[in-house]
Design an enzyme around this catalytic site. Sequence first.
Site, mmCIF file in Angstrom:
data_model
loop_
_atom_site.group_PDB
_atom_site.id
_atom_site.type_symbol
_atom_site.label_atom_id
_atom_site.label_comp_id
_atom_site.label_asym_id
_atom_site.label_seq_id
_atom_site.Cartn_x
_atom_site.Cartn_y
_atom_site.Cartn_z
ATOM 1 N N SER A 144 0.831 -1.189 0.000
ATOM 2 C CA SER A 144 0.000 0.000 0.000
ATOM 3 C C SER A 144 0.878 1.256 0.000
ATOM 4 O O SER A 144 1.718 1.419 -0.881
ATOM 5 C CB SER A 144 -0.951 -0.052 1.203
ATOM 6 N N GLU A 238 -10.156 -3.684 -5.788
ATOM 7 C CA GLU A 238 -9.659 -2.577 -4.971
ATOM 8 C C GLU A 238 -9.510 -1.317 -5.804
ATOM 9 O O GLU A 238 -9.201 -1.357 -6.997
ATOM 10 C CB GLU A 238 -8.360 -2.929 -4.263
ATOM 11 N N HIS A 268 -7.606 -5.348 -1.176
ATOM 12 C CA HIS A 268 -6.358 -4.644 -0.922
ATOM 13 C C HIS A 268 -5.454 -5.450 0.016
ATOM 14 O O HIS A 268 -5.892 -5.919 1.071
ATOM 15 C CB HIS A 268 -6.707 -3.292 -0.289
#
Length: 303
Positions: A144, A238, A268
């Site tokens: 991320s 996502e 995610h």
Amino acid sequence: MSRQQREALDALLRSLPRSETPPTVEEQRSGFAAGVGRPAPEGVAVRGTVLGGRPALELEPAGVTGRGRLLYLHGGGYVIGSPDTHAGLVGELARRAGILATSVAYRLAPEHPFPAALDDGLAAYRELLEAGTDPRDLVVGGDSAGGGLILATLLAAREAGLPLPAAAVVFSPWADLTLSGASIRSKEEADPIFVEADLRDYADLYVGAGDRAQQLVSPLFADLAGLPPLLVQVGANEVLLDDAVRLAARAGAADVEVTLEIGAGLPHVFQHHYGRLDEADAALDRVARFFATHLEAAPVSTR
């Protein structure tokens, strides 16, 4: 069984309560730690250390004797998360790859906005090299925001004239803080975790009024030439899907060896769910093989 696992995970993620009023940063941090954090796997020793002037966790699987070291930067929108919340994921990856891992507690926004996190990532990478780690024995990774930060760290290291590592992996990278990817909106219904406003809030805290398109904030827009072999893993469900797809395309156009893997029906950073999601286990196994391939391909260090 895998379809049932994916559907159960989606339902679980959608069942998590969303506050009617925006939670404070501290509430977000404690909630993330409680909801995502997993301990390091059995057989992985965890030690506190310091790297690049920042607290860090060193995770060492039992019986590690070969070459290879992993530098990992955790996700959390540059605002939440820590090496502790990611001890399970990083420890499991280190265990499967059979290498020592170090996960760094870079400074978080809003107390420490850009470029504090980048400075910490680069300082950690630089210290590993200065301590004698051969870059050919080093791999890097992040998820991320940590995936975006790993890319920015590599770009900063390249600009500083430092040798780059043998390979890099990013899970669901947040590589475009301008939020220009079409999936930010088109995947909002499919994404069980994020909506566009969540990402915008994190970007506001990290960058403020700064330029969100500059390459060390949004490495998607950088010249990626010269980066090491790159593995990008992302879920189809996502909002950050297009960050990963466009990143892989730009890396390939810059003559970077890149592999893009899109997991159908997955959310995610689905790799967090190893041991209870078949696709997460398979993905981490592929990362381990990717690391092994590129560490073995490098000439043996003479240091």
